[in-house]
Scaffold this motif. Structure first.
Motif, PDB file in Angstrom:
ATOM      1  N   ILE A  93       0.840  -1.199   0.000  1.00 37.62           N
ATOM      2  CA  ILE A  93       0.000   0.000   0.000  1.00 37.62           C
ATOM      3  C   ILE A  93       0.872   1.246   0.000  1.00 37.62           C
ATOM      4  N   LEU A  94       1.907   1.245   0.838  1.00 36.18           N
ATOM      5  CA  LEU A  94       2.800   2.401   0.915  1.00 36.18           C
ATOM      6  C   LEU A  94       3.587   2.589  -0.382  1.00 36.18           C
ATOM      7  N   ILE A  95       4.000   1.495  -1.003  1.00 34.02           N
ATOM      8  CA  ILE A  95       4.709   1.592  -2.285  1.00 34.02           C
ATOM      9  C   ILE A  95       3.795   2.207  -3.339  1.00 34.02           C
ATOM     10  N   LYS A  96       2.538   1.750  -3.388  1.00 34.43           N
ATOM     11  CA  LYS A  96       1.580   2.311  -4.351  1.00 34.43           C
ATOM     12  C   LYS A  96       1.399   3.809  -4.138  1.00 34.43           C
ATOM     13  N   ARG A  97       1.277   4.212  -2.882  1.00 30.54           N
ATOM     14  CA  ARG A  97       1.090   5.637  -2.576  1.00 30.54           C
ATOM     15  C   ARG A  97       2.328   6.451  -2.955  1.00 30.54           C
ATOM     16  N   PHE A  98       3.497   5.899  -2.710  1.00 29.36           N
ATOM     17  CA  PHE A  98       4.740   6.593  -3.034  1.00 29.36           C
ATOM     18  C   PHE A  98       4.855   6.792  -4.544  1.00 29.36           C
ATOM     19  N   ILE A  99       4.579   5.743  -5.305  1.00 21.43           N
ATOM     20  CA  ILE A  99       4.638   5.828  -6.769  1.00 21.43           C
ATOM     21  C   ILE A  99       3.599   6.828  -7.276  1.00 21.43           C
ATOM     22  N   SER A 100       2.418   6.812  -6.694  1.00 15.30           N
ATOM     23  CA  SER A 100       1.367   7.758  -7.077  1.00 15.30           C
ATOM     24  C   SER A 100       1.811   9.200  -6.785  1.00 15.30           C
ATOM     25  N   PHE A 101       2.450   9.399  -5.650  1.00 21.67           N
ATOM     26  CA  PHE A 101       2.956  10.720  -5.294  1.00 21.67           C
ATOM     27  C   PHE A 101       3.986  11.202  -6.309  1.00 21.67           C
ATOM     28  N   ILE A 102       4.906  10.329  -6.698  1.00 19.55           N
ATOM     29  CA  ILE A 102       5.933  10.683  -7.686  1.00 19.55           C
ATOM     30  C   ILE A 102       5.276  11.026  -9.024  1.00 19.55           C
ATOM     31  N   ARG A 103       4.282  10.252  -9.413  1.00 19.58           N
ATOM     32  CA  ARG A 103       3.587  10.531 -10.679  1.00 19.58           C
ATOM     33  C   ARG A 103       2.873  11.874 -10.637  1.00 19.58           C
ATOM     34  N   GLN A 104       2.324  12.235  -9.485  1.00 19.37           N
ATOM     35  CA  GLN A 104       1.670  13.537  -9.339  1.00 19.37           C
ATOM     36  C   GLN A 104       2.680  14.671  -9.489  1.00 19.37           C
ATOM     37  N   ILE A 105       3.879  14.465  -8.958  1.00 19.66           N
ATOM     38  CA  ILE A 105       4.932  15.476  -9.121  1.00 19.66           C
ATOM     39  C   ILE A 105       5.245  15.660 -10.603  1.00 19.66           C
ATOM     40  N   LEU A 106       5.362  14.549 -11.322  1.00 25.61           N
ATOM     41  CA  LEU A 106       5.715  14.619 -12.739  1.00 25.61           C
ATOM     42  C   LEU A 106       4.598  15.219 -13.602  1.00 25.61           C
ATOM     43  N   LYS A 107       3.349  15.080 -13.157  1.00 25.00           N
ATOM     44  CA  LYS A 107       2.218  15.658 -13.885  1.00 25.00           C
ATOM     45  C   LYS A 107       2.031  17.137 -13.574  1.00 25.00           C
ATOM     46  N   SER A 108       2.641  17.594 -12.517  1.00 23.14           N
ATOM     47  CA  SER A 108       2.465  18.961 -12.060  1.00 23.14           C
ATOM     48  C   SER A 108       2.933  19.971 -13.112  1.00 23.14           C
ATOM     49  N   SER A 109       2.309  21.114 -13.089  1.00 26.17           N
ATOM     50  CA  SER A 109       2.712  22.179 -14.015  1.00 26.17           C
ATOM     51  C   SER A 109       3.914  22.955 -13.471  1.00 26.17           C
ATOM     52  N   LYS A 110       4.264  22.699 -12.224  1.00 31.98           N
ATOM     53  CA  LYS A 110       5.380  23.402 -11.595  1.00 31.98           C
ATOM     54  C   LYS A 110       6.706  22.771 -12.017  1.00 31.98           C
ATOM     55  N   VAL A 111       7.625  23.611 -12.398  1.00 33.10           N
ATOM     56  CA  VAL A 111       8.903  23.159 -12.935  1.00 33.10           C
ATOM     57  C   VAL A 111       9.860  22.705 -11.825  1.00 33.10           C
ATOM     58  N   LEU A 112       9.902  23.438 -10.728  1.00 34.33           N
ATOM     59  CA  LEU A 112      10.871  23.158  -9.671  1.00 34.33           C
ATOM     60  C   LEU A 112      10.743  21.752  -9.073  1.00 34.33           C
ATOM     61  N   PRO A 113       9.526  21.286  -8.710  1.00 36.67           N
ATOM     62  CA  PRO A 113       9.433  19.914  -8.187  1.00 36.67           C
ATOM     63  C   PRO A 113       9.907  18.859  -9.194  1.00 36.67           C
ATOM     64  N   LYS A 114       9.617  19.078 -10.472  1.00 39.70           N
ATOM     65  CA  LYS A 114      10.068  18.139 -11.512  1.00 39.70           C
ATOM     66  C   LYS A 114      11.590  18.118 -11.593  1.00 39.70           C
ATOM     67  N   GLN A 115      12.204  19.299 -11.549  1.00 38.28           N
ATOM     68  CA  GLN A 115      13.660  19.370 -11.611  1.00 38.28           C
ATOM     69  C   GLN A 115      14.289  18.712 -10.391  1.00 38.28           C
ATOM     70  N   LEU A 116      13.717  18.968  -9.229  1.00 35.96           N
ATOM     71  CA  LEU A 116      14.231  18.366  -8.005  1.00 35.96           C
ATOM     72  C   LEU A 116      14.134  16.843  -8.073  1.00 35.96           C
ATOM     73  N   PHE A 117      12.995  16.349  -8.556  1.00 34.47           N
ATOM     74  CA  PHE A 117      12.840  14.896  -8.689  1.00 34.47           C
ATOM     75  C   PHE A 117      13.870  14.321  -9.658  1.00 34.47           C
ATOM     76  N   ASN A 118      14.072  14.975 -10.780  1.00 35.48           N
ATOM     77  CA  ASN A 118      15.053  14.485 -11.759  1.00 35.48           C
ATOM     78  C   ASN A 118      16.469  14.461 -11.189  1.00 35.48           C
ATOM     79  N   LEU A 119      16.765  15.364 -10.260  1.00 35.79           N
ATOM     80  CA  LEU A 119      18.084  15.379  -9.624  1.00 35.79           C
ATOM     81  C   LEU A 119      18.270  14.210  -8.649  1.00 35.79           C
ATOM     82  N   ILE A 120      17.213  13.873  -7.920  1.00 37.63           N
ATOM     83  CA  ILE A 120      17.375  12.883  -6.852  1.00 37.63           C
ATOM     84  C   ILE A 120      16.916  11.471  -7.203  1.00 37.63           C
ATOM     85  N   LYS A 121      16.227  11.287  -8.324  1.00 36.95           N
ATOM     86  CA  LYS A 121      15.647   9.974  -8.613  1.00 36.95           C
ATOM     87  C   LYS A 121      16.698   8.866  -8.766  1.00 36.95           C
TER      88      LYS A 121
END
Length: 133
Positions: A24-52
């Motif tokens: 359940i926690l893995i599903k939620r984590f993956i869903s959270f990451i997907r929401q970041i990638l769908k976001s219109s905000k550039v900074l969270p996407k860039q931060l994710f790309n740096l740390i993934k």
């Protein structure tokens, strides 16, 4: 289910009939990451790309562990079906009898069925044996 605390890990999902909390926690984590990638905000996407891919970060380390569990090489390949296929603890053929026995005793314990010829104490001892031996 009121099972003993020492119950074997491999009995948790089959007895409860529910997905383990880890999945359940893995599903939620993956869903959270997907929401970041769908976001219109550039900074969270860039931060994710740096740390993934940086396993020194908690997010990168968690993603690596999930990739290893799902046998995938990139995050984008992970599906909900892959997560559901993760086995928390595999149950062997020789231990499948425990699941049915535990179900019957817990049903008896909560008054759903009656087991003739066994006292409540004997049923508790059998339950303890089936869960922990």
């Amino acid at each position: 289910y009121d099972l003993p605390f020492q119950t074997h890990r491999y009995l948790i999902e089959p007895v409860s009939g529910h997905m383990h909390l880890k999945k359940i926690l893995i599903k939620r984590f993956i869903s959270f990451i997907r929401q970041i990638l769908k976001s219109s905000k550039v900074l969270p996407k860039q931060l994710f790309n740096l740390i993934k891919c940086d396993t020194r970060s908690i997010t990168g380390n968690n993603l690596r562990k999930i990739l290893l569990l799902t046998k995938k090489t990139v995050f984008e390949e992970i599906t909900n079906e892959d997560i559901e296929k993760i086995e928390y603890a595999e149950i062997s053929e020789e231990n499948l009898w425990r699941v049915k026995l535990i179900h019957e005793i817990t049903e008896s314990k909560f008054g759903q069925i009656e087991i003739n010829g066994f006292s409540e104490q004997e049923c508790e001892e059998i339950l303890q044996f089936a869960c922990t031996s």
